[in-house]
Design a protein around this motif. Sequence first.
Motif, mmCIF file in Angstrom:
data_model
loop_
_atom_site.group_PDB
_atom_site.id
_atom_site.type_symbol
_atom_site.label_atom_id
_atom_site.label_comp_id
_atom_site.label_asym_id
_atom_site.label_seq_id
_atom_site.Cartn_x
_atom_site.Cartn_y
_atom_site.Cartn_z
ATOM 1 N N LYS A 160 -5.386 2.646 1.977
ATOM 2 C CA LYS A 160 -6.689 2.625 1.981
ATOM 3 C C LYS A 160 -7.184 1.134 1.827
ATOM 4 C CE LYS A 160 -10.475 4.517 -0.686
ATOM 5 N NZ LYS A 160 -10.921 3.837 -2.018
ATOM 6 N N ASN A 161 -6.577 0.452 1.121
ATOM 7 C CA ASN A 161 -7.146 -0.947 1.045
ATOM 8 C C ASN A 161 -7.119 -1.550 2.050
ATOM 9 O OD1 ASN A 161 -7.817 -0.571 -1.903
ATOM 10 N ND2 ASN A 161 -6.108 -1.178 -2.477
ATOM 11 N N LEU A 162 -5.994 -1.479 2.906
ATOM 12 C CA LEU A 162 -5.534 -2.343 4.055
ATOM 13 C C LEU A 162 -6.243 -1.831 5.428
ATOM 14 C CD1 LEU A 162 -1.940 -3.728 3.329
ATOM 15 C CD2 LEU A 162 -4.188 -4.949 2.795
ATOM 16 N N ASN A 163 -6.802 -0.787 5.293
ATOM 17 C CA ASN A 163 -7.139 0.157 6.594
ATOM 18 C C ASN A 163 -8.541 -0.029 6.895
ATOM 19 O OD1 ASN A 163 -6.286 1.354 8.940
ATOM 20 N ND2 ASN A 163 -6.661 3.356 8.141
ATOM 21 N N LEU A 164 -9.092 -0.821 6.607
ATOM 22 C CA LEU A 164 -10.571 -1.214 6.807
ATOM 23 C C LEU A 164 -11.139 -0.922 8.244
ATOM 24 C CD1 LEU A 164 -11.902 -4.173 4.650
ATOM 25 C CD2 LEU A 164 -11.965 -1.837 4.145
ATOM 26 N N ASP A 165 -10.242 -1.309 9.037
ATOM 27 C CA ASP A 165 -10.745 -1.569 10.566
ATOM 28 C C ASP A 165 -10.246 -0.050 11.231
ATOM 29 O OD1 ASP A 165 -8.246 -2.197 10.850
ATOM 30 O OD2 ASP A 165 -8.573 -4.024 11.625
ATOM 31 N N ASP A 166 -9.683 0.775 10.473
ATOM 32 C CA ASP A 166 -8.928 1.927 10.978
ATOM 33 C C ASP A 166 -8.066 1.867 12.105
ATOM 34 O OD1 ASP A 166 -8.701 4.842 10.485
ATOM 35 O OD2 ASP A 166 -10.119 5.187 12.188
ATOM 36 N N GLU A 167 -7.317 0.681 12.036
ATOM 37 C CA GLU A 167 -6.384 0.370 12.812
ATOM 38 C C GLU A 167 -4.956 0.089 12.656
ATOM 39 O OE1 GLU A 167 -7.566 -2.854 15.274
ATOM 40 O OE2 GLU A 167 -9.537 -1.793 15.884
ATOM 41 N N LEU A 168 -4.785 0.571 11.049
ATOM 42 C CA LEU A 168 -3.252 0.267 10.483
ATOM 43 C C LEU A 168 -2.356 1.239 10.979
ATOM 44 C CD1 LEU A 168 -2.300 -1.424 8.251
ATOM 45 C CD2 LEU A 168 -2.674 -0.001 6.547
ATOM 46 N N ASP A 169 -1.387 0.668 11.645
ATOM 47 C CA ASP A 169 -0.232 1.643 12.375
ATOM 48 C C ASP A 169 1.258 1.009 11.902
ATOM 49 O OD1 ASP A 169 0.336 -0.852 13.825
ATOM 50 O OD2 ASP A 169 -0.425 0.177 15.680
ATOM 51 N N ALA A 170 2.234 1.591 12.261
ATOM 52 C CA ALA A 170 3.523 1.155 11.810
ATOM 53 C C ALA A 170 3.697 -0.274 12.259
ATOM 54 C CB ALA A 170 4.525 2.172 12.539
ATOM 55 N N GLU A 171 3.273 -0.620 13.263
ATOM 56 C CA GLU A 171 3.663 -1.965 13.675
ATOM 57 C C GLU A 171 3.081 -3.007 12.930
ATOM 58 O OE1 GLU A 171 2.940 -4.928 17.393
ATOM 59 O OE2 GLU A 171 2.667 -2.822 17.780
ATOM 60 N N LYS A 172 1.670 -2.623 12.386
ATOM 61 C CA LYS A 172 0.985 -3.744 11.527
ATOM 62 C C LYS A 172 1.554 -3.771 9.901
ATOM 63 C CE LYS A 172 -3.242 -3.903 14.140
ATOM 64 N NZ LYS A 172 -4.671 -3.406 14.263
ATOM 65 N N LEU A 173 2.083 -2.444 9.902
ATOM 66 C CA LEU A 173 2.751 -2.398 8.434
ATOM 67 C C LEU A 173 4.078 -3.243 8.252
ATOM 68 C CD1 LEU A 173 2.071 1.263 7.721
ATOM 69 C CD2 LEU A 173 1.247 -0.548 6.421
ATOM 70 N N ARG A 174 4.846 -3.020 9.495
ATOM 71 C CA ARG A 174 5.994 -3.815 9.682
ATOM 72 C C ARG A 174 5.777 -5.466 9.878
ATOM 73 N NH1 ARG A 174 7.771 0.160 12.705
ATOM 74 N NH2 ARG A 174 6.814 -0.724 14.710
ATOM 75 N N GLY A 175 4.778 -5.820 10.344
ATOM 76 C CA GLY A 175 4.124 -7.167 10.516
ATOM 77 C C GLY A 175 4.096 -7.680 8.951
ATOM 78 N N ILE A 176 3.105 -6.939 8.286
ATOM 79 C CA ILE A 176 2.688 -7.310 6.832
ATOM 80 C C ILE A 176 4.191 -7.408 5.950
ATOM 81 C CG2 ILE A 176 1.585 -6.803 4.813
ATOM 82 C CD1 ILE A 176 -0.562 -5.303 6.701
ATOM 83 N N GLY A 177 5.029 -6.541 6.075
ATOM 84 C CA GLY A 177 6.205 -6.402 5.411
ATOM 85 C C GLY A 177 7.065 -7.405 5.692
ATOM 86 N N ASN A 178 7.212 -7.981 6.807
ATOM 87 C CA ASN A 178 8.030 -8.800 7.333
ATOM 88 C C ASN A 178 9.477 -8.790 7.042
ATOM 89 O OD1 ASN A 178 8.569 -11.392 8.464
ATOM 90 N ND2 ASN A 178 8.030 -12.744 6.983
#
Length: 178
Positions: A160-178
Amino acid sequence: NRDDLREISIVDTPGLNDPIASRTDKTKQFIEKCDVVYFLSPASRFLDKSDVDLLTAQLPQKGVKRLVLICSRYDDGLTDTIYDKGGLVEADIDTKYRLKRIASKTFAKVMEGYQTRGASKELVSIISECQKPIFVSSMTHNMSSKQKDEYTEDELIVYKNLNLDDELDAEKLRGIGN
């Protein structure tokens, strides 16, 4: 079971701010004997005074040959800036820039002091590596392999906190996770 790892031990120690002082002391004594230390400093309080003191005044002088600075819980750092920046991409750029700047300034001062006191090139080199932190979030890394309906309560809060632009997907989550 890999031959190239046969002589390597990986140990996850208690933190340095453990409420039980003896565990903090044991951790400090143990990591002095390590060749490589992966030092985690959480994004929301990145490189506080106790972190910097340990990284600069104790570890390299005690024989640690390599320090790797890891900015952990990177999702928390993004949460701290996402609302001000208007979206995840902008928050990611700003947060990394800000935290890298903290590391760069902090360790540039330390290296200058070392050089003034005639410290070895090896010691200066060990500390210089801390100017380039690695950003990780185990939370978002774990979330990247799940469907939203499988998230824990804590993961739903992060989503909820990171999905402001409603575009948070698995790829973006992996990128943040590194």
